[in-house]
Scaffold this active site. Structure first.
Site, PDB file in Angstrom:
ATOM      1  N   GLU A 294       0.841  -1.194   0.000  1.00  0.00           N
ATOM      2  CA  GLU A 294       0.000   0.000   0.000  1.00  0.00           C
ATOM      3  C   GLU A 294       0.878   1.247   0.000  1.00  0.00           C
ATOM      4  O   GLU A 294       2.029   1.214   0.435  1.00  0.00           O
ATOM      5  CB  GLU A 294      -0.900   0.033   1.242  1.00  0.00           C
ATOM      6  CG  GLU A 294      -2.371  -0.195   0.965  1.00  0.00           C
ATOM      7  CD  GLU A 294      -3.081   0.999   0.328  1.00  0.00           C
ATOM      8  OE1 GLU A 294      -2.410   1.962  -0.100  1.00  0.00           O
ATOM      9  OE2 GLU A 294      -4.318   0.965   0.270  1.00  0.00           O
ATOM     10  N   THR A 465      -3.517   5.345   1.008  1.00  0.00           N
ATOM     11  CA  THR A 465      -4.112   6.001  -0.156  1.00  0.00           C
ATOM     12  C   THR A 465      -5.207   5.167  -0.805  1.00  0.00           C
ATOM     13  O   THR A 465      -5.779   5.591  -1.797  1.00  0.00           O
ATOM     14  CB  THR A 465      -3.034   6.261  -1.215  1.00  0.00           C
ATOM     15  OG1 THR A 465      -2.366   5.033  -1.495  1.00  0.00           O
ATOM     16  CG2 THR A 465      -2.031   7.281  -0.745  1.00  0.00           C
ATOM     17  N   GLN A 466      -5.451   3.980  -0.288  1.00  0.00           N
ATOM     18  CA  GLN A 466      -6.442   3.048  -0.854  1.00  0.00           C
ATOM     19  C   GLN A 466      -5.963   2.502  -2.197  1.00  0.00           C
ATOM     20  O   GLN A 466      -6.695   2.448  -3.179  1.00  0.00           O
ATOM     21  CB  GLN A 466      -7.808   3.729  -0.988  1.00  0.00           C
ATOM     22  CG  GLN A 466      -8.323   4.287   0.335  1.00  0.00           C
ATOM     23  CD  GLN A 466      -9.414   5.311   0.162  1.00  0.00           C
ATOM     24  OE1 GLN A 466     -10.248   5.187  -0.729  1.00  0.00           O
ATOM     25  NE2 GLN A 466      -9.425   6.323   1.004  1.00  0.00           N
ATOM     26  N   HIS A 467      -4.679   2.091  -2.222  1.00  0.00           N
ATOM     27  CA  HIS A 467      -4.064   1.496  -3.403  1.00  0.00           C
ATOM     28  C   HIS A 467      -3.493   0.115  -3.084  1.00  0.00           C
ATOM     29  O   HIS A 467      -2.303  -0.144  -3.298  1.00  0.00           O
ATOM     30  CB  HIS A 467      -2.921   2.386  -3.923  1.00  0.00           C
ATOM     31  CG  HIS A 467      -3.329   3.775  -4.276  1.00  0.00           C
ATOM     32  ND1 HIS A 467      -2.425   4.826  -4.336  1.00  0.00           N
ATOM     33  CD2 HIS A 467      -4.537   4.297  -4.605  1.00  0.00           C
ATOM     34  CE1 HIS A 467      -3.061   5.934  -4.685  1.00  0.00           C
ATOM     35  NE2 HIS A 467      -4.353   5.637  -4.848  1.00  0.00           N
ATOM     36  N   PRO A 468      -4.290  -0.832  -2.582  1.00  0.00           N
ATOM     37  CA  PRO A 468      -3.743  -2.141  -2.216  1.00  0.00           C
ATOM     38  C   PRO A 468      -3.445  -2.999  -3.441  1.00  0.00           C
ATOM     39  O   PRO A 468      -4.231  -3.042  -4.389  1.00  0.00           O
ATOM     40  CB  PRO A 468      -4.861  -2.755  -1.371  1.00  0.00           C
ATOM     41  CG  PRO A 468      -6.121  -2.149  -1.927  1.00  0.00           C
ATOM     42  CD  PRO A 468      -5.746  -0.736  -2.305  1.00  0.00           C
TER      43      PRO A 468
END
Length: 535
Positions: A294, A465-468
């Site tokens: 993330e 950042t909500q990018h998994p």
């Protein structure tokens, strides 16, 4: 309800909507798209600034949270994921970036054949209708609209001048030849001022085809496997369990949390963990749920002397902005409110940017206010995002119940290098705000505060950042979950197509990369030759 289809796609998110469009356009007999959420028919999904009211809304979100982490002062972080047509592309901040070309060349070096930047660039072009027009770096015939944010009312000019005064570069196109520097923000918003989610750009046009069906409000509970072949999925809908069959392939597009969860529920994952939960092991795949990556971030805030976007949030002005957006597709609510984006290297010896700065001309807790009423103070904010963290987390089953939420351990800040990168990003922001004209526009730095408290500030305020990515990593090594054509190893007729297959997280907002992955995967699934790579 029809019980057999050629292709079954699990998840109508950023990748699933692309696949539904491309597979159904090829003339195949039948495609089923399964989505646990519902339609994106609320008008707030279409208004770009409406994401401030739909993001993390329980009606459209999975409600996930990370495990409490001692390295983050014992905190558990919310992990918003879209549970609606379009998935996270319907609720995200719409920023369109690809990352650095070396990010994808690194995928190829890790064993992901066919995924170098030269090989995937034609798919970025295919998916775009860019405001820049067609060229080597961009396309103008794709489903996905990409437009610039008008920064004239968002303090872009003074921020740009301060960035340059601090010695940093500019870029005309961060998704083009120069992938480092300060640039205006680009977003997935069409020319009519409407959000261009994959539900709108890809799925809605495809639903007119008789060979495509979407099943909403249905959660996949396991993949049906016979003789090591995926033959369908079991779903839960309205309290009932139903089995649906796939003649050709089952494709998982649930994202970096849900796809590994569904694999493990189906007996594909770390054998010891599955056995402990009483799940029969079909394939011992230790890599499932591993390598979770993330982008961590911290917010810096500065007290502004007399102006910010807060002025536009006065109730009467905001109401007029909504009306203007409805009628003309323009105005303050018709796009993002990002002043600009900067990609920078905190150390000169680095080969690519390690920090992304997102400048916001407003306080993080901004609220509507009324004429003659009390107004919040003006604040300028900056997101300091680490692009290439070394830390890796995990996704595991909490139980054998498919409706139970997975256990997600982000394991952030587990290496000294991750701390150092974030500190370097904070130092870069301070350097920028020490320059004119920003220096004269601010009264004081609000956060982080003193240098002595910096590490404690990071631990207590770090967010994601909500990018998994990475939990079903592709590659040819034994620990990779899928091969370079995204086929699950050890099982035929089963692929994973979403952010979970990425070997490393790209150094930027990842939605563009997810859509690109799905575009290329659609050709692999259909057996089409790949688009010719650029020389």
């Amino acid at each position: 309800m029809q019980r057999e289809y050629d292709y079954i796609i699990v998840g109508a998110g950023s990748a699933g909507c692309v696949l539904a469009n491309r597979l159904s356009e090829s003339g195949t007999d039948s495609v089923l798209l399964i989505e646990a959420g519902g339609k994106d028919d609320n008008w707030l999904f279409r208004m770009p600034l409406g994401f401030m009211m739909t993001a993390a809304n329980p009606a459209y979100d999975w409600g996930y949270a990370s495990e409490p982490d001692a390295k983050l002062a014992g905190r558990s972080l919310p992990l918003p994921r879209g549970r609606v047509h379009g998935g996270s592309s319907s609720v995200n901040g719409m920023i369109y970036m690809r990352g650095h070309s070396s990010d994808y060349d690194g995928w190829r070096q890790m064993g992901a054949r066919g995924w170098s930047y030269a090989e995937i660039l034609p798919y970025f072009r295919r998916m775009e209708t860019s405001w820049r027009g067609a060229g080597r770096d961009h396309g103008d015939q794709g489903p996905l609209s990409v437009t610039p944010v008008d920064g004239s009312g968002l303090l872009q000019a003074p921020i740009r001048r301060s960035v340059v005064a601090a010695g940093f570069e500019e870029s005309d196109d961060l998704s083009g030849a120069k992938q480092e520097g300060f640039s205006a923000c680009e977003v997935t918003v069409d020319r009519r001022g409407r959000r261009a989610s994959t539900a709108r750009a890809y799925l809605k046009p495809a639903l007119k085809r008789p060979n495509l069906r979407i099943l909403s409000g249905a959660q996949a509970t396991r993949v049906l496997i016979e003789d090591r072949r995926a033959v369908g999925v079991e779903i839960s809908q309205d309290g009932a369990r139903v089995e649906l069959r796939a003649r050709k392939e089952v494709i998982l597009s649930g994202g970096a949390y849900n796809s590994p969860q569904l694999l493990m529920l189906s007996g594909i994952g770390p054998a010891t963990q599955l056995a402990e939960l009483g799940i029969p092991v079909v394939v011992d795949a230790p890599g499932v749920g591993r390598e979770l990556s993330e982008h961590p971030l911290v917010y810096m805030t500065f007290a502004a002397r007399d102006t910010s976007f807060l002025r536009a949030l006065r109730f009467d002005r905001a109401a007029l902005s909504v009306l203007r957006w409805l009628v003309t597709g323009k105005g303050a609510f018709a796009s993002q409110i990002t002043s600009g984006v900067q990609m920078l290297r905190t150390r000169p010896e680095l080969e690519r940017p390690d920090i992304q700065l997102v400048f916001l001309p407003v306080r993080l807790d901004a609220k509507l206010w009324y004429p003659f009423g009390k107004q919040q103070s003006h604040v300028l904010s900056v997101m300091v995002i680490q692009l290439h963290p070394e830390s890796r987390g995990t996704v595991e089953l909490r139980s054998a119940d498919p409706l139970d939420k997975p256990r997600i351990d982000l394991n952030l800040l587990s290496t000294p290098a991750d701390f150092a990168d974030i500190r370097g990003g904070i130092a870069a922001v301070r350097r920028i705000f020490a320059q004119s004209p920003l220096r004269e526009m601010i009264a004081a730095e609000i956060a982080p505060g003193t240098e002595a408290d910096l590490d404690d500030f990071i631990r207590n305020n770090l967010k994601i950042t909500q990018h998994p990515t990475g939990t079903c990593r592709m590659g040819e090594d034994p620990d990779a979950v899928v091969d370079s054509e995204l086929r699950v190893k050890g099982i035929t007729g089963l692929r994973v197509v979403d952010a979970s297959v990425m070997p490393t997280v790209p150094g930027a907002n990842i939605n563009a990369a997810v859509i690109m992955v799905a575009e290329r995967a659609s050709d692999l699934i259909r057996g089409l030759p790949p688009l010719s790579p650029d020389p």
